[in-house]
Write a protein that holds these residues in place. Structure first.
Motif, PDB file in Angstrom:
ATOM      1  N   SER A  40     -72.590  19.847 127.256  1.00  9.80           N
ATOM      2  CA  SER A  40     -72.826  21.239 126.870  1.00  9.80           C
ATOM      3  C   SER A  40     -73.771  21.987 127.801  1.00  9.80           C
ATOM      4  O   SER A  40     -73.786  23.208 127.798  1.00  9.80           O
ATOM      5  CB  SER A  40     -73.361  21.285 125.433  1.00  9.80           C
ATOM      6  OG  SER A  40     -74.522  20.500 125.333  1.00  9.80           O
ATOM      7  N   TYR A 219     -80.254  32.410 116.043  1.00  7.29           N
ATOM      8  CA  TYR A 219     -78.891  31.982 115.716  1.00  7.29           C
ATOM      9  C   TYR A 219     -78.702  30.516 116.108  1.00  7.29           C
ATOM     10  O   TYR A 219     -79.325  30.048 117.072  1.00  7.29           O
ATOM     11  CB  TYR A 219     -77.851  32.867 116.418  1.00  7.29           C
ATOM     12  CG  TYR A 219     -77.847  32.779 117.935  1.00  7.29           C
ATOM     13  CD1 TYR A 219     -77.134  31.790 118.602  1.00  7.29           C
ATOM     14  CD2 TYR A 219     -78.561  33.689 118.702  1.00  7.29           C
ATOM     15  CE1 TYR A 219     -77.139  31.704 119.985  1.00  7.29           C
ATOM     16  CE2 TYR A 219     -78.574  33.613 120.087  1.00  7.29           C
ATOM     17  CZ  TYR A 219     -77.862  32.612 120.722  1.00  7.29           C
ATOM     18  OH  TYR A 219     -77.880  32.521 122.085  1.00  7.29           O
ATOM     19  N   ASP A 222     -74.706  26.860 118.707  1.00  6.59           N
ATOM     20  CA  ASP A 222     -73.267  26.831 118.966  1.00  6.59           C
ATOM     21  C   ASP A 222     -72.534  28.013 118.309  1.00  6.59           C
ATOM     22  O   ASP A 222     -71.318  27.974 118.110  1.00  6.59           O
ATOM     23  CB  ASP A 222     -72.658  25.501 118.483  1.00  6.59           C
ATOM     24  CG  ASP A 222     -73.084  25.183 117.053  1.00  6.59           C
ATOM     25  OD1 ASP A 222     -73.870  25.973 116.494  1.00  6.59           O
ATOM     26  OD2 ASP A 222     -72.633  24.160 116.512  1.00  6.59           O
ATOM     27  N   THR A 223     -73.249  29.083 118.038  1.00  2.00           N
ATOM     28  CA  THR A 223     -72.651  30.250 117.377  1.00  2.00           C
ATOM     29  C   THR A 223     -71.615  30.937 118.275  1.00  2.00           C
ATOM     30  O   THR A 223     -71.830  31.078 119.486  1.00  2.00           O
ATOM     31  CB  THR A 223     -73.756  31.256 117.007  1.00  2.00           C
ATOM     32  OG1 THR A 223     -74.638  30.644 116.074  1.00  2.00           O
ATOM     33  CG2 THR A 223     -73.175  32.531 116.398  1.00  2.00           C
ATOM     34  N   THR A 224     -70.504  31.318 117.695  1.00  2.00           N
ATOM     35  CA  THR A 224     -69.523  32.122 118.426  1.00  2.00           C
ATOM     36  C   THR A 224     -69.311  33.484 117.747  1.00  2.00           C
ATOM     37  O   THR A 224     -68.964  34.449 118.401  1.00  2.00           O
ATOM     38  CB  THR A 224     -68.159  31.394 118.517  1.00  2.00           C
ATOM     39  OG1 THR A 224     -67.773  30.997 117.206  1.00  2.00           O
ATOM     40  CG2 THR A 224     -68.245  30.179 119.426  1.00  2.00           C
ATOM     41  N   ASP A 225     -69.523  33.545 116.431  1.00  2.74           N
ATOM     42  CA  ASP A 225     -69.413  34.822 115.717  1.00  2.74           C
ATOM     43  C   ASP A 225     -70.826  35.355 115.474  1.00  2.74           C
ATOM     44  O   ASP A 225     -71.560  34.848 114.615  1.00  2.74           O
ATOM     45  CB  ASP A 225     -68.681  34.613 114.383  1.00  2.74           C
ATOM     46  CG  ASP A 225     -68.607  35.896 113.575  1.00  2.74           C
ATOM     47  OD1 ASP A 225     -68.981  36.968 114.119  1.00  2.74           O
ATOM     48  OD2 ASP A 225     -68.211  35.838 112.403  1.00  2.74           O
ATOM     49  N   ASP A 248     -74.227  31.659 128.535  1.00  2.00           N
ATOM     50  CA  ASP A 248     -72.857  31.556 128.012  1.00  2.00           C
ATOM     51  C   ASP A 248     -72.755  32.169 126.617  1.00  2.00           C
ATOM     52  O   ASP A 248     -71.810  32.898 126.302  1.00  2.00           O
ATOM     53  CB  ASP A 248     -72.412  30.086 127.980  1.00  2.00           C
ATOM     54  CG  ASP A 248     -72.348  29.496 129.386  1.00  2.00           C
ATOM     55  OD1 ASP A 248     -71.874  30.195 130.292  1.00  2.00           O
ATOM     56  OD2 ASP A 248     -72.787  28.346 129.579  1.00  2.00           O
ATOM     57  N   SER A 249     -73.747  31.864 125.766  1.00  2.00           N
ATOM     58  CA  SER A 249     -73.755  32.438 124.413  1.00  2.00           C
ATOM     59  C   SER A 249     -73.922  33.950 124.484  1.00  2.00           C
ATOM     60  O   SER A 249     -73.285  34.698 123.722  1.00  2.00           O
ATOM     61  CB  SER A 249     -74.907  31.848 123.586  1.00  2.00           C
ATOM     62  OG  SER A 249     -74.725  30.481 123.411  1.00  2.00           O
ATOM     63  N   THR A 252     -70.854  35.738 125.170  1.00  2.00           N
ATOM     64  CA  THR A 252     -69.997  35.764 123.979  1.00  2.00           C
ATOM     65  C   THR A 252     -70.464  36.860 123.027  1.00  2.00           C
ATOM     66  O   THR A 252     -69.654  37.557 122.398  1.00  2.00           O
ATOM     67  CB  THR A 252     -70.057  34.399 123.245  1.00  2.00           C
ATOM     68  OG1 THR A 252     -69.736  33.379 124.180  1.00  2.00           O
ATOM     69  CG2 THR A 252     -69.090  34.336 122.083  1.00  2.00           C
ATOM     70  N   ALA A 253     -71.776  37.015 122.934  1.00  2.00           N
ATOM     71  CA  ALA A 253     -72.343  37.956 121.959  1.00  2.00           C
ATOM     72  C   ALA A 253     -72.201  39.411 122.402  1.00  2.00           C
ATOM     73  O   ALA A 253     -71.986  40.294 121.561  1.00  2.00           O
ATOM     74  CB  ALA A 253     -73.816  37.632 121.732  1.00  2.00           C
ATOM     75  N   GLN A 256     -69.237  41.627 121.301  1.00  2.00           N
ATOM     76  CA  GLN A 256     -69.317  41.870 119.859  1.00  2.00           C
ATOM     77  C   GLN A 256     -70.368  42.951 119.573  1.00  2.00           C
ATOM     78  O   GLN A 256     -70.180  43.803 118.712  1.00  2.00           O
ATOM     79  CB  GLN A 256     -69.665  40.571 119.128  1.00  2.00           C
ATOM     80  CG  GLN A 256     -68.602  39.495 119.291  1.00  2.00           C
ATOM     81  CD  GLN A 256     -69.020  38.152 118.670  1.00  2.00           C
ATOM     82  OE1 GLN A 256     -69.720  38.100 117.680  1.00  2.00           O
ATOM     83  NE2 GLN A 256     -68.565  37.065 119.270  1.00  2.00           N
TER      84      GLN A 256
END
Lengths: 404, 334
Positions: A40, A219, A222-225, A248-249, A252-253, A256
């Motif tokens: 990871s 958070y 491993d949060t994706t939403d 990386d996170s 993703t955020a 959104q």
């Protein structure tokens, strides 16, 4: 029973085959790298061997270095820790006891580094790690001669300096893009060892710069939403949402957050403008990004382009955190300079030389270690305007930690 | 089962462990010794899990949390009270056992899949508590554990000595597990595993015995945690969260939970397969997943159960059913 015995004997012989004696050539100095080349943490992990490997190549291509009248070349011995602490420990044991390296670089994971130091320090191995969280163990008692971390060096600034430099850079770049002075900030942070540690300092740095910070939202790593966290942040009507710390996170955020219209501007820790450009990202509000420590996609550092041209030419991939390689590359050169100054590989003399040198690196023309084995330098911040133009700046870190 | 037969079932494990103990004679690399120590600490926890899963039929998906309780107990005892390794061992084992009981009482009121989910949730809960425990638990950074491990004045911190000590603990765990399997208590647990309602109708207090098995597995986990903490010198919540728990369950299922060799095989296989085949974590997970599916479908007694069965069929020509009866302790033969 015979079959069992045969099987067991075969197994024991196979296991014994792991044995391989340490090998050392007279004019080769081995330095070890323990990093997550898989698992990871691979995003930051692959930058370590790439940065160290480039420095090793540069030193060897220049003819090596002289210690005690003899010319030496470097050999990098890298081990993948698979983002697993047991493997990191096994790799460190191997490098220290079997390969007999003179120095170790890594890992990028704080917990692993602390466990690795339990092996490197009693063995008097010079150990460089780019974890600002090492401040928790590096103190005058632990680094003094005979102290338990005498040979451990932190190749990343103290966190109050990095956070201070970053906060100053973010606010100074976003203010003209916003058209007003931002006053309210909310932090959204990955809830792990690094996230907890970093955010505690960045919060103070923002407060020291006059920001109102009503909340730090954590958070799970491993949060994706991110919508629950972003909705909470939006309810506080912030001028800036600061995303820490995993690039990386963060990537993703951000989409959104933009869709939700969570804030008037954003800051993404550990995202290089190079990735912003390559992914053709855009936003209708200003977005600041910081690099650890210097950006490759765009930079105000005059040495950055030459370094990253060589770095990528050597085969390293363009990554969110490619710049992390500089937390290791410069220190290979620094270490070699220390060996030359000490005219010895003796670890105690090397530590003394490291503490007395002023090294000209890519990150800074004046890299030095303070008495608790930590460096000081600025952190680069860039900002993308809604139109797409990117500007960068390096604000000097504060001299002292904020009081509150 | 007669005592002679019972002892015979222990002998192969003891022979294998003796050979494993002899590995330092081959001058193995320190990398190997280090990985073997980590694997050994897992195997100790697996022997506890085998009592729970193999004998009682209860699968815990939060077992790493019990290991974590032992590890944190040892670290906090050392930090706050100056308690050393040997004193920490029974205290940490007790702490893990008590934690297992606390988790077990509400969890075992539900059965089957619900229990699996409950243990998983408790494991996650512990990781959250440790992560947010402030200075007391070291938060997400975790805790250092200092102090040498000595035995009769000898410093056991040396890698080879620590390896031998872990092998000794694995042996003790194997013998303890074997003793449980071949005791009347073990027979009671297997009766519960085979048919809870029938066992209850025979007067067996099913709930109490299930909690008891969970507590026993907690003792093994606590000891495993202490050995791990002193070996690594630093522990953090991520080492005891959901993924390590899943790996422990995976190891015991692949190795085989019902046979005494199973935990040893599972622990070694999962620890060394990525090393031998040079697999990265993603490849490893794929391989483990395939192995797990293969074991569940083809080798319900795990890898060791399958090998034993195959050997019996190959060498003695016994029919499949008879070989199966010989491979695992059977109530009919008790």
């Amino acid at each position: 029973m015979k079959t069992v015995l045969k099987l067991a004997a075969s197994a024991a012989l196979c296991l014994g085959a792991f044995a391989h004696p340490a090998f050392a050539e007279d004019n080769i100095v081995k330095i070890g790298v323990v990093a997550a080349e898989s698992g990871s943490f691979v995003s930051a992990g692959h930058t370590l061997p790439a940065g160290v490997g480039l420095a090793v190549k540069q030193i060897n291509d220049a003819g090596g270095f002289k210690v005690g009248g003899k010319t030496y070349k470097l050999e990098m011995v890298k081990r993948d820790d698979r983002t697993d602490i047991a493997t990191a420990i096994a790799a460190t044991q191997e490098l220290v006891r079997d390969v007999k390296v003179q120095a170790i670089f890594g890992s990028e994971t704080h917990d692993f580094t602390l466990a690795m130091a339990k092996i490197t320090q009693p063995a008097k191995i010079i150990h460089f790690a780019g974890n600002s969280t090492l401040a928790k163990i590096l103190n005058p008692d632990s680094v003094k001669p005979g102290g338990e971390d005498h040979y451990l060096f932190q190749s990343e600034p103290q966190e109050f300096q990095r956070s201070g430099s970053t906060a100053r850079g973010v606010l100074s770049l976003l203010e003209p893009l916003l058209g007003f002075k931002p006053k309210k900030s909310v932090m959204i942070v990955g809830n792990d060892a690094t996230g907890q540690f970093l955010s505690s300092y960045y919060y103070k740095a923002l407060k020291a710069e006059g920001q109102d910070v009503p909340d730090i939202i954590f958070y799970p790593p491993d949060t994706t939403d991110f919508s629950p966290f972003l909705t909470r942040a939006k309810s506080l009507n912030p001028d800036i949402i600061h995303f820490w710390y995993n690039g990386d996170s963060t990537l993703t955020a951000l989409p959104q957050a933009l869709e939700l219209g969570a804030a008037k501007s954003y800051f993404l820790f550990g995202v290089d403008p190079g990735i912003w450009k390559e992914k053709q990202l855009s936003a209708d509000v200003p977005v600041a990004m910081s690099c650890v420590p210097v950006c490759w996609g765009e930079s105000s550092n005059p040495k950055a382009k030459a370094y990253f041209d060589a770095y990528f030419a050597a085969g390293a991939p363009h990554g969110v955190t490619s710049s992390v390689s500089l937390l290791y590359h410069d220190y290979v050169h620094f270490l070699v300079e220390a060996w030359q100054k000490a005219d010895s590989f003796d670890p105690d003399k090397t530590v003394e030389a490291l503490l007395n040198l002023h090294h000209q690196g890519v990150v800074s023309d004046d890299l030095t270690f303070n008495p608790t084995h930590q460096v000081t330098h600025a952190t680069e911040v860039c900002a993308a305007a809604p139109g797409g133009a990117i500007s960068c700046a390096m604000q000097q870190p504060p001299a002292e930690a904020p009081k509150s | 089962m007669k005592t002679g037969n019972a002892l015979r079932s222990l002998l192969p494990v003891l022979v294998i462990l003796a050979l494993i103990a002899a590995v330092p004679l081959f001058s193995p690399s320190n990398r190997f010794l280090s990985l073997a120590i980590s694997a050994g600490t897992n195997v100790i926890a697996l022997y506890g899990l085998s009592v729970l899963f193999g004998q009682t039929g209860i699968l815990s998906m939060g077992h790493a949390a019990l290991v974590g309780v032992g590890a944190y107990a040892a670290a906090i005892l050392a930090r706050d009270f100056g308690v050393g390794f040997w004193t920490a061992l029974p205290v940490a084992a007790l702490a893990s056992a008590v934690f297992a009981m606390i988790v077990g009482i509400p969890s075992l009121r539900v059965g089957g899949h619900h229990f699996v989910i409950m243990t998983f949730a408790f494991g996650q809960l512990l990781a959250i508590v440790l992560t947010n425990g402030g200075d007391y638990t070291g938060a997400a950074t975790g805790l250092d554990i200092a102090g040498p491990v000595t035995l009769f004045g000898a410093d056991m911190s040396d890698l080879t000595r620590y390896y031998l000590m872990v092998v000794a603990f694995v042996t003790a765990a194997a013998v303890a597990s074997w003793a449980i399997i071949h005791s009347s208590y073990g027979r009671t647990l297997r009766a519960i595993r085979e048919n809870e309602k029938l066992a209850a109708s025979l007067g067996i207090n099913v709930g109490r015995h299930k909690i008891g098995a969970f507590v026993v597995s907690g003792v093994f986990a606590g000891i495993s945690g202490v050995l791990l903490a002193y070996f690594l010198g630093h522990i953090s919540p991520s080492q005891f969260s959901s993924f390590p728990s899943i790996y422990l369950a995976l190891m015991v299922m692949i190795g085989g939970a019902r046979l005494i060799e199973g935990p040893l095989a599972g622990g070694i296989l999962v620890a060394f397969l990525p090393e031998v085949l040079n697999l990265d974590p993603v490849q490893s997970r794929i391989v483990y997943g395939v192995c797990l599916i293969a074991v569940i479908m083809l080798l319900p007694d795990g890898l060791i159960g399958g090998i034993v069965r195959a050997l019996r069929v190959a060498f003695s020509g016994k029919p499949k059913q008879e070989a199966e009866r010989d491979a695992a302790p059977s109530e009919a033969r008790q």
